[in-house]
Write an enzyme that holds these catalytic residues in place. Structure first.
Site, PDB file in Angstrom:
ATOM      1  N   GLU A  34       0.604  -1.076  -0.110  1.00 34.21           N
ATOM      2  CA  GLU A  34       0.077   0.034  -0.019  1.00 34.21           C
ATOM      3  C   GLU A  34       0.878   1.321   0.183  1.00 34.21           C
ATOM      4  O   GLU A  34       0.620   2.394   0.623  1.00 34.21           O
ATOM      5  CB  GLU A  34      -1.044   0.106   1.144  1.00 34.21           C
ATOM      6  CG  GLU A  34      -2.321   0.773   0.777  1.00 34.21           C
ATOM      7  CD  GLU A  34      -3.397   0.587   1.825  1.00 34.21           C
ATOM      8  OE1 GLU A  34      -4.384   1.009   1.472  1.00 34.21           O
ATOM      9  OE2 GLU A  34      -3.117  -0.173   2.941  1.00 34.21           O
ATOM     10  N   TYR A 105       0.121  -7.873  -1.788  1.00 32.83           N
ATOM     11  CA  TYR A 105      -0.961  -7.087  -0.998  1.00 32.83           C
ATOM     12  C   TYR A 105      -2.276  -7.705  -1.492  1.00 32.83           C
ATOM     13  O   TYR A 105      -2.598  -7.551  -2.507  1.00 32.83           O
ATOM     14  CB  TYR A 105      -0.888  -5.453  -1.463  1.00 32.83           C
ATOM     15  CG  TYR A 105      -1.916  -4.683  -0.889  1.00 32.83           C
ATOM     16  CD1 TYR A 105      -2.462  -5.024   0.424  1.00 32.83           C
ATOM     17  CD2 TYR A 105      -2.404  -3.600  -1.635  1.00 32.83           C
ATOM     18  CE1 TYR A 105      -3.309  -4.347   0.924  1.00 32.83           C
ATOM     19  CE2 TYR A 105      -3.568  -2.835  -1.026  1.00 32.83           C
ATOM     20  CZ  TYR A 105      -4.137  -3.192   0.300  1.00 32.83           C
ATOM     21  OH  TYR A 105      -5.047  -2.385   0.924  1.00 32.83           O
ATOM     22  N   ASP A 154       0.828  -8.168   3.286  1.00 28.24           N
ATOM     23  CA  ASP A 154      -0.674  -7.972   3.785  1.00 28.24           C
ATOM     24  C   ASP A 154      -1.297  -8.919   2.977  1.00 28.24           C
ATOM     25  O   ASP A 154      -1.919  -8.646   2.054  1.00 28.24           O
ATOM     26  CB  ASP A 154      -0.879  -6.464   3.585  1.00 28.24           C
ATOM     27  CG  ASP A 154      -2.424  -6.136   4.220  1.00 28.24           C
ATOM     28  OD1 ASP A 154      -2.795  -7.138   4.828  1.00 28.24           O
ATOM     29  OD2 ASP A 154      -2.746  -5.216   4.136  1.00 28.24           O
ATOM     30  N   ASN A 156      -4.445  -9.815   4.390  1.00 27.84           N
ATOM     31  CA  ASN A 156      -5.714  -9.444   4.554  1.00 27.84           C
ATOM     32  C   ASN A 156      -6.502 -10.351   5.221  1.00 27.84           C
ATOM     33  O   ASN A 156      -7.889 -10.384   5.136  1.00 27.84           O
ATOM     34  CB  ASN A 156      -6.299  -8.673   3.512  1.00 27.84           C
ATOM     35  CG  ASN A 156      -6.147  -7.184   3.750  1.00 27.84           C
ATOM     36  OD1 ASN A 156      -6.408  -6.594   4.661  1.00 27.84           O
ATOM     37  ND2 ASN A 156      -5.757  -6.335   2.672  1.00 27.84           N
ATOM     38  N   ASP A 257      -1.856   1.522  10.278  1.00 28.42           N
ATOM     39  CA  ASP A 257      -2.770   0.929  10.957  1.00 28.42           C
ATOM     40  C   ASP A 257      -2.033  -0.517  11.025  1.00 28.42           C
ATOM     41  O   ASP A 257      -2.497  -1.173  11.919  1.00 28.42           O
ATOM     42  CB  ASP A 257      -4.168   0.882  10.571  1.00 28.42           C
ATOM     43  CG  ASP A 257      -4.245   0.760   9.173  1.00 28.42           C
ATOM     44  OD1 ASP A 257      -3.305   0.714   8.459  1.00 28.42           O
ATOM     45  OD2 ASP A 257      -5.395   0.567   8.594  1.00 28.42           O
ATOM     46  N   HIS A 258      -1.265  -0.777  10.357  1.00 27.31           N
ATOM     47  CA  HIS A 258      -0.519  -2.018  10.486  1.00 27.31           C
ATOM     48  C   HIS A 258       0.983  -1.664  11.104  1.00 27.31           C
ATOM     49  O   HIS A 258       1.517  -0.710  10.929  1.00 27.31           O
ATOM     50  CB  HIS A 258      -0.082  -2.497   8.997  1.00 27.31           C
ATOM     51  CG  HIS A 258      -1.431  -2.929   8.280  1.00 27.31           C
ATOM     52  ND1 HIS A 258      -1.807  -4.224   7.885  1.00 27.31           N
ATOM     53  CD2 HIS A 258      -2.285  -2.257   7.614  1.00 27.31           C
ATOM     54  CE1 HIS A 258      -2.835  -4.418   7.321  1.00 27.31           C
ATOM     55  NE2 HIS A 258      -3.135  -3.223   7.115  1.00 27.31           N
TER      56      HIS A 258
END
Length: 266
Positions: A34, A105, A154, A156, A257-258
């Site tokens: 990201e 990602y 990530d 997710n 936030d990660h």
């Protein structure tokens, strides 16, 4: 070799935090997700100045994008265009020793865990199916000629009950639904991947790498999820010496936030 993965949530916005991570942990390889910057504006000189002469980036304006930073030379491989969307969610390189490194990602999937009602969730499930098929078709585990590969990013998905703050309450929440967990397990099985972090710190210990911005005080209730992962093929699993999730990063100024996940390989 120290490998770090971090969803930085805008590379240019958080260059100072990346610099702090480098100074504090000194990773040999950093995989970012990201990055939210198109290739023409990518801050390559800044990353060289941090001590990473080898950089592979694959970005787009405003969202998505991945970058792999390395102190070690690598050979670039073409990224796969997952789901035919051209949305810059994958970069892969070959490190010294013929170690293939995948930086992923995976789509977040939106808020509604129903592919018929939510195109974002349908995209996520298709992405996972294509990952499974890709690694199942590879000549050796991980897609590397000698079976030496690392997959980070990530993803997710928080696959284990101990990867979320409440298994029962999150069963119907995107990132921990049974269908996502099942499809991620299929990806893992197809590549014979070993979860390096859980090899070092197995359940019942709870581990998180993400805490929502929506929480006024993320430390108060610690409602996290382990969405960020480092997997290795079996030949490298026995070389894992250390693994950690840098929880303190969530408390840095203007944080992602990660937080970063780090694995040391002998």
């Amino acid at each position: 070799m120290r490998v770090a993965t971090w969803n930085i949530n805008s590379l240019r916005l958080r260059l100072d935090l990346l610099r702090r991570l480098v100074q504090q942990e000194g990773p040999d390889v950093i995989c970012l997700q990201e990055i939210k910057v198109e290739d023409s504006l990518f801050p390559l000189a800044d990353l060289h100045a941090l001590g990473y002469p080898h950089v592979r980036f694959h970005g787009m304006k405003g969202y998505n994008g991945v970058a792999t930073l390395s102190k070690l030379p690598f050979r670039e491989l073409d990224p796969t265009d997952w789901c035919g969307k051209g949305d810059c969610r994958h970069a892969r390189v070959v490190l010294p020793g013929d170690v293939e490194l995948h930086n992923f990602y995976v789509p977040a999937g939106g808020d509604i865990p129903d592919p018929a009602a939510n195109a974002k969730f349908a995209h996520k499930l298709q992405f996972l199916d294509e990952m499974r098929d890709h690694f199942a078709a590879a000549p050796r585990a991980g897609g590397s000629a000698k079976g030496k590969a690392i997959l980070v990013g990530d993803l997710n998905i928080a696959p284990l009950e101990e990867d979320v703050w409440s298994h029962k309450q999150l069963l119907s929440v995107v990132s921990h639904t049974p269908i996502e967990v099942e499809k991620l397990a299929a990806v893992q099985q197809a590549g014979k991947w070993v979860d390096a972090v859980r090899q070092v710190t197995p359940p019942p210990v709870k581990l998180y790498s993400w805490w929502s911005y929506r929480s006024a005080d993320w430390t108060k209730n610690d409602r996290g999820r382990r969405l960020d992962h480092i997997w290795v093929t079996p030949s490298l699993a026995k070389r894992v010496r250390h693994a950690t999730i840098l929880k303190d990063m969530r408390g840095w100024t203007q944080p992602s936030d990660h937080v970063a996940v780090i694995v040391d390989l002998d």
